[in-house]
Write a protein that holds these residues in place. Structure first.
Motif, PDB file in Angstrom:
ATOM      1  N   LYS A   1      34.337  53.762  30.979  1.00  0.00           N
ATOM      2  CA  LYS A   1      34.710  53.580  29.570  1.00  0.00           C
ATOM      3  C   LYS A   1      35.241  54.858  28.926  1.00  0.00           C
ATOM      4  O   LYS A   1      36.267  54.816  28.241  1.00  0.00           O
ATOM      5  CB  LYS A   1      33.523  53.022  28.785  1.00  0.00           C
ATOM      6  N   PRO A   2      34.568  56.008  29.103  1.00  0.00           N
ATOM      7  CA  PRO A   2      35.152  57.238  28.540  1.00  0.00           C
ATOM      8  C   PRO A   2      36.532  57.552  29.093  1.00  0.00           C
ATOM      9  O   PRO A   2      37.390  58.067  28.359  1.00  0.00           O
ATOM     10  CB  PRO A   2      34.131  58.314  28.935  1.00  0.00           C
ATOM     11  N   LEU A   3      36.768  57.243  30.374  1.00  0.00           N
ATOM     12  CA  LEU A   3      38.099  57.480  30.941  1.00  0.00           C
ATOM     13  C   LEU A   3      39.149  56.595  30.279  1.00  0.00           C
ATOM     14  O   LEU A   3      40.295  57.007  30.082  1.00  0.00           O
ATOM     15  CB  LEU A   3      38.081  57.214  32.444  1.00  0.00           C
ATOM     16  N   ILE A   4      38.755  55.372  29.920  1.00  0.00           N
ATOM     17  CA  ILE A   4      39.708  54.425  29.350  1.00  0.00           C
ATOM     18  C   ILE A   4      39.972  54.708  27.872  1.00  0.00           C
ATOM     19  O   ILE A   4      41.120  54.692  27.419  1.00  0.00           O
ATOM     20  CB  ILE A   4      39.193  52.986  29.524  1.00  0.00           C
ATOM     21  N   TYR A   5      38.911  54.984  27.119  1.00  0.00           N
ATOM     22  CA  TYR A   5      39.033  55.022  25.664  1.00  0.00           C
ATOM     23  C   TYR A   5      39.136  56.422  25.057  1.00  0.00           C
ATOM     24  O   TYR A   5      39.629  56.556  23.937  1.00  0.00           O
ATOM     25  CB  TYR A   5      37.830  54.301  25.028  1.00  0.00           C
ATOM     26  N   LEU A   6      38.666  57.446  25.742  1.00  0.00           N
ATOM     27  CA  LEU A   6      38.627  58.780  25.151  1.00  0.00           C
ATOM     28  C   LEU A   6      39.780  59.642  25.636  1.00  0.00           C
ATOM     29  O   LEU A   6      40.052  59.701  26.843  1.00  0.00           O
ATOM     30  CB  LEU A   6      37.290  59.463  25.472  1.00  0.00           C
ATOM     31  N   GLN A   7      40.425  60.305  24.713  1.00  0.00           N
ATOM     32  CA  GLN A   7      41.528  61.199  25.027  1.00  0.00           C
ATOM     33  C   GLN A   7      41.298  62.604  24.494  1.00  0.00           C
ATOM     34  O   GLN A   7      41.768  63.579  25.068  1.00  0.00           O
ATOM     35  CB  GLN A   7      42.838  60.626  24.452  1.00  0.00           C
ATOM     36  N   THR A   8      40.580  62.714  23.391  1.00  0.00           N
ATOM     37  CA  THR A   8      40.305  64.004  22.775  1.00  0.00           C
ATOM     38  C   THR A   8      39.060  64.627  23.410  1.00  0.00           C
ATOM     39  O   THR A   8      38.007  63.992  23.435  1.00  0.00           O
ATOM     40  CB  THR A   8      40.077  63.855  21.264  1.00  0.00           C
ATOM     41  N   PRO A   9      39.152  65.856  23.941  1.00  0.00           N
ATOM     42  CA  PRO A   9      37.989  66.488  24.590  1.00  0.00           C
ATOM     43  C   PRO A   9      36.765  66.591  23.689  1.00  0.00           C
ATOM     44  O   PRO A   9      35.639  66.620  24.188  1.00  0.00           O
ATOM     45  CB  PRO A   9      38.514  67.874  24.976  1.00  0.00           C
ATOM     46  N   GLU A  10      36.965  66.630  22.382  1.00  0.00           N
ATOM     47  CA  GLU A  10      35.839  66.745  21.457  1.00  0.00           C
ATOM     48  C   GLU A  10      34.911  65.532  21.532  1.00  0.00           C
ATOM     49  O   GLU A  10      33.724  65.627  21.222  1.00  0.00           O
ATOM     50  CB  GLU A  10      36.363  66.897  20.027  1.00  0.00           C
ATOM     51  N   TYR A  11      35.446  64.378  21.951  1.00  0.00           N
ATOM     52  CA  TYR A  11      34.658  63.147  22.008  1.00  0.00           C
ATOM     53  C   TYR A  11      34.092  62.870  23.406  1.00  0.00           C
ATOM     54  O   TYR A  11      33.410  61.864  23.584  1.00  0.00           O
ATOM     55  CB  TYR A  11      35.509  61.948  21.586  1.00  0.00           C
ATOM     56  N   PHE A  12      34.368  63.729  24.365  1.00  0.00           N
ATOM     57  CA  PHE A  12      33.963  63.462  25.746  1.00  0.00           C
ATOM     58  C   PHE A  12      32.445  63.367  25.873  1.00  0.00           C
ATOM     59  O   PHE A  12      31.695  64.097  25.221  1.00  0.00           O
ATOM     60  CB  PHE A  12      34.465  64.563  26.678  1.00  0.00           C
ATOM     61  N   THR A  13      32.005  62.450  26.738  1.00  0.00           N
ATOM     62  CA  THR A  13      30.600  62.383  27.116  1.00  0.00           C
ATOM     63  C   THR A  13      30.383  63.277  28.344  1.00  0.00           C
ATOM     64  O   THR A  13      31.336  63.846  28.883  1.00  0.00           O
ATOM     65  CB  THR A  13      30.188  60.942  27.443  1.00  0.00           C
ATOM     66  N   MET A  14      29.142  63.382  28.791  1.00  0.00           N
ATOM     67  CA  MET A  14      28.841  64.281  29.907  1.00  0.00           C
ATOM     68  C   MET A  14      29.561  63.878  31.193  1.00  0.00           C
ATOM     69  O   MET A  14      30.152  64.744  31.859  1.00  0.00           O
ATOM     70  CB  MET A  14      27.326  64.332  30.124  1.00  0.00           C
ATOM     71  N   PRO A  15      29.562  62.606  31.598  1.00  0.00           N
ATOM     72  CA  PRO A  15      30.318  62.253  32.813  1.00  0.00           C
ATOM     73  C   PRO A  15      31.814  62.563  32.685  1.00  0.00           C
ATOM     74  O   PRO A  15      32.437  63.025  33.646  1.00  0.00           O
ATOM     75  CB  PRO A  15      30.067  60.749  32.961  1.00  0.00           C
ATOM     76  N   ARG A  16      32.370  62.284  31.513  1.00  0.00           N
ATOM     77  CA  ARG A  16      33.798  62.581  31.311  1.00  0.00           C
ATOM     78  C   ARG A  16      34.042  64.084  31.337  1.00  0.00           C
ATOM     79  O   ARG A  16      35.080  64.547  31.836  1.00  0.00           O
ATOM     80  CB  ARG A  16      34.258  61.984  29.976  1.00  0.00           C
ATOM     81  N   GLY A  17      33.094  64.852  30.822  1.00  0.00           N
ATOM     82  CA  GLY A  17      33.226  66.300  30.877  1.00  0.00           C
ATOM     83  C   GLY A  17      33.160  66.827  32.298  1.00  0.00           C
ATOM     84  O   GLY A  17      33.927  67.731  32.674  1.00  0.00           O
ATOM     85  N   LEU A  18      32.262  66.261  33.106  1.00  0.00           N
ATOM     86  CA  LEU A  18      32.195  66.665  34.510  1.00  0.00           C
ATOM     87  C   LEU A  18      33.501  66.344  35.228  1.00  0.00           C
ATOM     88  O   LEU A  18      33.963  67.122  36.073  1.00  0.00           O
ATOM     89  CB  LEU A  18      31.023  65.964  35.197  1.00  0.00           C
TER      90      LEU A  18
ATOM     91  N   GLN B   1      36.395  66.336  33.858  1.00  0.00           N
ATOM     92  CA  GLN B   1      37.366  67.337  33.416  1.00  0.00           C
ATOM     93  C   GLN B   1      37.193  68.645  34.185  1.00  0.00           C
ATOM     94  O   GLN B   1      38.188  69.306  34.534  1.00  0.00           O
ATOM     95  CB  GLN B   1      37.215  67.592  31.918  1.00  0.00           C
ATOM     96  N   ILE B   2      35.943  69.016  34.463  1.00  0.00           N
ATOM     97  CA  ILE B   2      35.702  70.233  35.240  1.00  0.00           C
ATOM     98  C   ILE B   2      36.301  70.111  36.632  1.00  0.00           C
ATOM     99  O   ILE B   2      36.983  71.026  37.122  1.00  0.00           O
ATOM    100  CB  ILE B   2      34.189  70.521  35.318  1.00  0.00           C
TER     101      ILE B   2
END
Length: 276
Positions: free
Chosen positions: A208-225, A227-228
């Motif tokens: 879901k974060p991959l589909i709906y989130l584009q701004t790094p400020e809104y990223f959850t922990m899995p989406r942040g990982l 990105q790393i």
């Protein structure tokens, strides 16, 4: 303590199962304390301790922001699905009406729908509502309940003596009052189980974060990982010790949550076993 020989195979199996489940976590913690050249050497005790990996994670990535976002989304998703599923389950358990079993069967049949089938239609709905690149789609769908949790909670509600509800009605209690004053408190272990399960599912969700989130400020922990890892791939320089340390940070809240909720989880399992 002397173990009877007849029970020895059971304890051996239990020990092997415990090792199989605990080893990945121990390996993860060990790898997070190693330098880059030794991350994958499979030693559980690091030859060279490098706890500065955790400092590097906090300095190079907005980990606190990701943790806060995951906690917010996970809490909202867990509360929403717990309350909505409990209300629906109570309706199926208490009320007697024609077609109840058929309707309940239709609700359960939705569990056979793969997530990929509804992914695009749901995305189009949120896009039409202008909610893309917000955290609302990550938890708002839970306001409509979950078929699995409805089934689970209904079984608990059916175990409550109907006389309690009839006594409440005699005392002038409304239907919602029956749910709030009788059913809700008596099924607290089941509600905690639903909350913990959904919080864990939301916490570890990457799709879901991959589909709906584009701004790094809104990223959850899995989406942040993610990105790393993507940053390592783009640079061609993989700092696995940083990724592993960030993974340990992501696991810690789940361990704490289970530590606080394990009593209710065990109570719920024991109650289910007694009913069976």
């Amino acid at each position: 303590m002397i173990i009877p020989w007849r029970r020895l195979p059971f304890f051996v199996f239990l020990t092997l199962g415990t090792i199989a489940f605990v080893y990945p976590l121990v390996w993860l913690v060990s790898a997070s304390l190693k330098p880059r050249s030794q991350v994958f050497d499979n030693r559980l005790i690091p030859e060279i301790f490098q706890p500065s990996n955790y400092v590097t994670v906090w300095e190079t990535a907005p980990v606190m922001r990701w943790l806060t976002n995951s906690l917010t989304v996970g809490f909202m998703a867990a509360v929403a699905v717990t309350l909505s599923s409990a209300l629906v389950a109570f309706g199926f358990a208490y009320f007697r009406f024609r077609g109840r079993n058929l309707l309940f069967g239709i609700v359960l049949s939705t569990m056979m729908l793969p997530g990929a089938v509804t992914m695009i239609p749901v995305y189009l709905i949120w896009n039409k509502l202008g909610m893309i690149d917000t955290q609302i789609p990550l938890w708002a769908q839970n306001l409509f309940g979950s078929a699995f949790y409805i089934f689970l909670l209904r079984q608990f509600f059916l175990g409550i003596p109907r006389e309690l509800f009839e006594a409440g009605r005699v005392d002038g209690c409304s239907y919602f009052g029956l749910f709030r004053r009788i059913a809700f408190p008596l099924c607290k272990p089941a509600l905690v189980i639903v909350f913990v399960f959904e919080f864990k599912a939301s916490w570890s969700d990457l799709m879901k974060p991959l589909i709906y989130l584009q701004t790094p400020e809104y990223f959850t922990m899995p989406r942040g990982l993610k990105q790393i890892i993507d940053a390592f791939a783009l640079s061609g320089h993989y700092e696995w010790e940083i990724a592993v340390a960030a993974s340990v940070i992501a696991v810690v809240p789940m361990i704490i949550l289970f530590a606080f909720g394990q009593r209710y989880i065990l109570d719920g399992v024991a109650t289910t076993a007694q009913k069976g």
